[in-house]
Design a protein around this motif. Structure first.
Motif, mmCIF file in Angstrom:
data_model
loop_
_atom_site.group_PDB
_atom_site.id
_atom_site.type_symbol
_atom_site.label_atom_id
_atom_site.label_comp_id
_atom_site.label_asym_id
_atom_site.label_seq_id
_atom_site.Cartn_x
_atom_site.Cartn_y
_atom_site.Cartn_z
ATOM 1 N N ARG A 170 52.201 46.775 18.444
ATOM 2 C CA ARG A 170 51.965 47.941 19.312
ATOM 3 C C ARG A 170 53.166 48.349 20.141
ATOM 4 O O ARG A 170 53.151 49.385 20.788
ATOM 5 C CB ARG A 170 50.788 47.669 20.235
ATOM 6 N N GLY A 171 54.174 47.524 20.210
ATOM 7 C CA GLY A 171 55.326 47.836 21.046
ATOM 8 C C GLY A 171 55.080 47.480 22.496
ATOM 9 O O GLY A 171 54.081 46.861 22.848
ATOM 10 N N ASN A 172 55.991 47.890 23.357
ATOM 11 C CA ASN A 172 55.892 47.589 24.785
ATOM 12 C C ASN A 172 54.918 48.549 25.457
ATOM 13 O O ASN A 172 54.863 49.730 25.126
ATOM 14 C CB ASN A 172 57.261 47.699 25.448
ATOM 15 N N ARG A 173 54.149 48.034 26.425
ATOM 16 C CA ARG A 173 53.207 48.837 27.201
ATOM 17 C C ARG A 173 53.299 48.419 28.653
ATOM 18 O O ARG A 173 53.482 47.245 28.961
ATOM 19 C CB ARG A 173 51.759 48.627 26.737
ATOM 20 N N GLU A 174 53.158 49.388 29.531
ATOM 21 C CA GLU A 174 53.096 49.120 30.965
ATOM 22 C C GLU A 174 51.822 49.758 31.509
ATOM 23 O O GLU A 174 51.478 50.878 31.131
ATOM 24 C CB GLU A 174 54.319 49.690 31.673
ATOM 25 N N THR A 175 51.133 49.038 32.372
ATOM 26 C CA THR A 175 49.880 49.520 32.939
ATOM 27 C C THR A 175 49.900 49.315 34.451
ATOM 28 O O THR A 175 50.280 48.249 34.928
ATOM 29 C CB THR A 175 48.681 48.736 32.350
ATOM 30 N N VAL A 176 49.493 50.345 35.177
ATOM 31 C CA VAL A 176 49.324 50.242 36.624
ATOM 32 C C VAL A 176 47.857 50.519 36.918
ATOM 33 O O VAL A 176 47.304 51.525 36.477
ATOM 34 C CB VAL A 176 50.213 51.254 37.384
ATOM 35 N N THR A 177 47.231 49.622 37.653
ATOM 36 C CA THR A 177 45.840 49.782 38.038
ATOM 37 C C THR A 177 45.762 49.853 39.558
ATOM 38 O O THR A 177 46.303 48.987 40.248
ATOM 39 C CB THR A 177 44.998 48.587 37.540
ATOM 40 N N VAL A 178 45.090 50.881 40.065
ATOM 41 C CA VAL A 178 44.882 51.028 41.505
ATOM 42 C C VAL A 178 43.388 50.868 41.761
ATOM 43 O O VAL A 178 42.570 51.544 41.136
ATOM 44 C CB VAL A 178 45.360 52.405 42.013
ATOM 45 N N LYS A 179 43.051 49.979 42.666
ATOM 46 C CA LYS A 179 41.647 49.732 42.987
ATOM 47 C C LYS A 179 41.428 49.948 44.480
ATOM 48 O O LYS A 179 42.140 49.383 45.303
ATOM 49 C CB LYS A 179 41.262 48.303 42.604
ATOM 50 N N ARG A 189 31.434 58.128 50.042
ATOM 51 C CA ARG A 189 31.447 58.011 51.502
ATOM 52 C C ARG A 189 32.344 56.854 51.903
ATOM 53 O O ARG A 189 31.871 55.769 52.228
ATOM 54 C CB ARG A 189 30.030 57.802 52.022
ATOM 55 N N PRO A 190 33.669 57.059 51.887
ATOM 56 C CA PRO A 190 34.567 55.948 52.242
ATOM 57 C C PRO A 190 34.465 55.589 53.719
ATOM 58 O O PRO A 190 34.254 56.453 54.570
ATOM 59 C CB PRO A 190 35.955 56.488 51.900
ATOM 60 N N SER A 191 34.594 54.302 53.981
ATOM 61 C CA SER A 191 34.589 53.842 55.372
ATOM 62 C C SER A 191 36.008 53.940 55.922
ATOM 63 O O SER A 191 36.943 54.294 55.217
ATOM 64 C CB SER A 191 34.089 52.389 55.430
ATOM 65 N N GLU A 192 36.170 53.619 57.190
ATOM 66 C CA GLU A 192 37.492 53.658 57.815
ATOM 67 C C GLU A 192 38.411 52.577 57.255
ATOM 68 O O GLU A 192 39.606 52.742 57.204
ATOM 69 C CB GLU A 192 37.371 53.507 59.333
ATOM 70 N N SER A 193 37.828 51.450 56.852
ATOM 71 C CA SER A 193 38.612 50.348 56.313
ATOM 72 C C SER A 193 38.385 50.271 54.801
ATOM 73 O O SER A 193 37.251 50.170 54.340
ATOM 74 C CB SER A 193 38.167 49.042 56.975
ATOM 75 N N ILE A 194 39.480 50.308 54.031
ATOM 76 C CA ILE A 194 39.400 50.314 52.571
ATOM 77 C C ILE A 194 40.273 49.184 52.030
ATOM 78 O O ILE A 194 41.433 49.045 52.409
ATOM 79 C CB ILE A 194 39.882 51.671 52.008
ATOM 80 N N ALA A 195 39.701 48.380 51.136
ATOM 81 C CA ALA A 195 40.486 47.359 50.444
ATOM 82 C C ALA A 195 41.301 48.064 49.362
ATOM 83 O O ALA A 195 40.781 48.853 48.594
ATOM 84 C CB ALA A 195 39.568 46.307 49.827
ATOM 85 N N TYR A 196 42.601 47.783 49.327
ATOM 86 C CA TYR A 196 43.539 48.466 48.444
ATOM 87 C C TYR A 196 44.268 47.437 47.605
ATOM 88 O O TYR A 196 44.826 46.478 48.125
ATOM 89 C CB TYR A 196 44.520 49.262 49.308
ATOM 90 N N GLU A 197 44.236 47.624 46.298
ATOM 91 C CA GLU A 197 44.865 46.664 45.396
ATOM 92 C C GLU A 197 45.619 47.415 44.299
ATOM 93 O O GLU A 197 45.103 48.369 43.723
ATOM 94 C CB GLU A 197 43.766 45.808 44.764
ATOM 95 N N VAL A 198 46.852 46.999 44.022
ATOM 96 C CA VAL A 198 47.651 47.576 42.937
ATOM 97 C C VAL A 198 48.054 46.439 42.011
ATOM 98 O O VAL A 198 48.553 45.412 42.459
ATOM 99 C CB VAL A 198 48.916 48.288 43.464
ATOM 100 N N GLY A 199 47.808 46.626 40.726
ATOM 101 C CA GLY A 199 48.197 45.633 39.730
ATOM 102 C C GLY A 199 49.111 46.280 38.695
ATOM 103 O O GLY A 199 48.907 47.432 38.311
ATOM 104 N N VAL A 200 50.116 45.555 38.276
ATOM 105 C CA VAL A 200 51.042 46.035 37.247
ATOM 106 C C VAL A 200 51.050 45.001 36.127
ATOM 107 O O VAL A 200 51.168 43.800 36.377
ATOM 108 C CB VAL A 200 52.467 46.217 37.813
ATOM 109 N N ARG A 201 50.920 45.494 34.895
ATOM 110 C CA ARG A 201 50.937 44.603 33.739
ATOM 111 C C ARG A 201 51.942 45.133 32.727
ATOM 112 O O ARG A 201 51.931 46.313 32.390
ATOM 113 C CB ARG A 201 49.550 44.524 33.112
ATOM 114 N N GLU A 202 52.799 44.247 32.283
ATOM 115 C CA GLU A 202 53.780 44.585 31.254
ATOM 116 C C GLU A 202 53.447 43.747 30.023
ATOM 117 O O GLU A 202 53.312 42.536 30.114
ATOM 118 C CB GLU A 202 55.197 44.269 31.729
#
Length: 91
Positions: A64-73, A45-58
């Motif tokens: 293990r080699g190179n890795r890229e990660t995107v997290t959306v919260k 049940r999302p409200s009208e106002s949503i906190a939005y966060e994007v994180g990128v990690r290299e």
């Protein structure tokens, strides 16, 4: 009470984009948003106002080699059902 449902799959870029579009479509509508995760669906049940966060990690690792990660919260307080009915009764 904390309830957590997590799904981790390997998908193609196109499949990942389609999952994000489905989530966006659910958030864009009104009322509940149904989210698929693995073999389960969860009604939110999302409200009208949503906190939005994007994180990128290299990361770079010799083993293990190179890795890229995107997290959306996305984070919100669900609207109180009783508040909505009280407002409707007052009008």
């Amino acid at each position: 009470m904390v309830d957590k449902t997590l799904s981790a799959d390997k998908v193609t870029r196109e499949e990942a984009a389609e999952h994000l579009r489905e989530l966006a479509d659910e958030l864009e509508g009104e009322g509940e948003a149904t989210v698929r995760t693995g073999n389960k669906t969860v009604d939110l049940r999302p409200s009208e106002s949503i906190a939005y966060e994007v994180g990128v990690r290299e990361r770079s690792s010799i083993l293990r080699g190179n890795r890229e990660t995107v997290t959306v919260k996305l984070d919100w307080k669900p609207p109180n059902v009783s508040e909505g009915s009280t407002e409707a009764e007052a009008e």
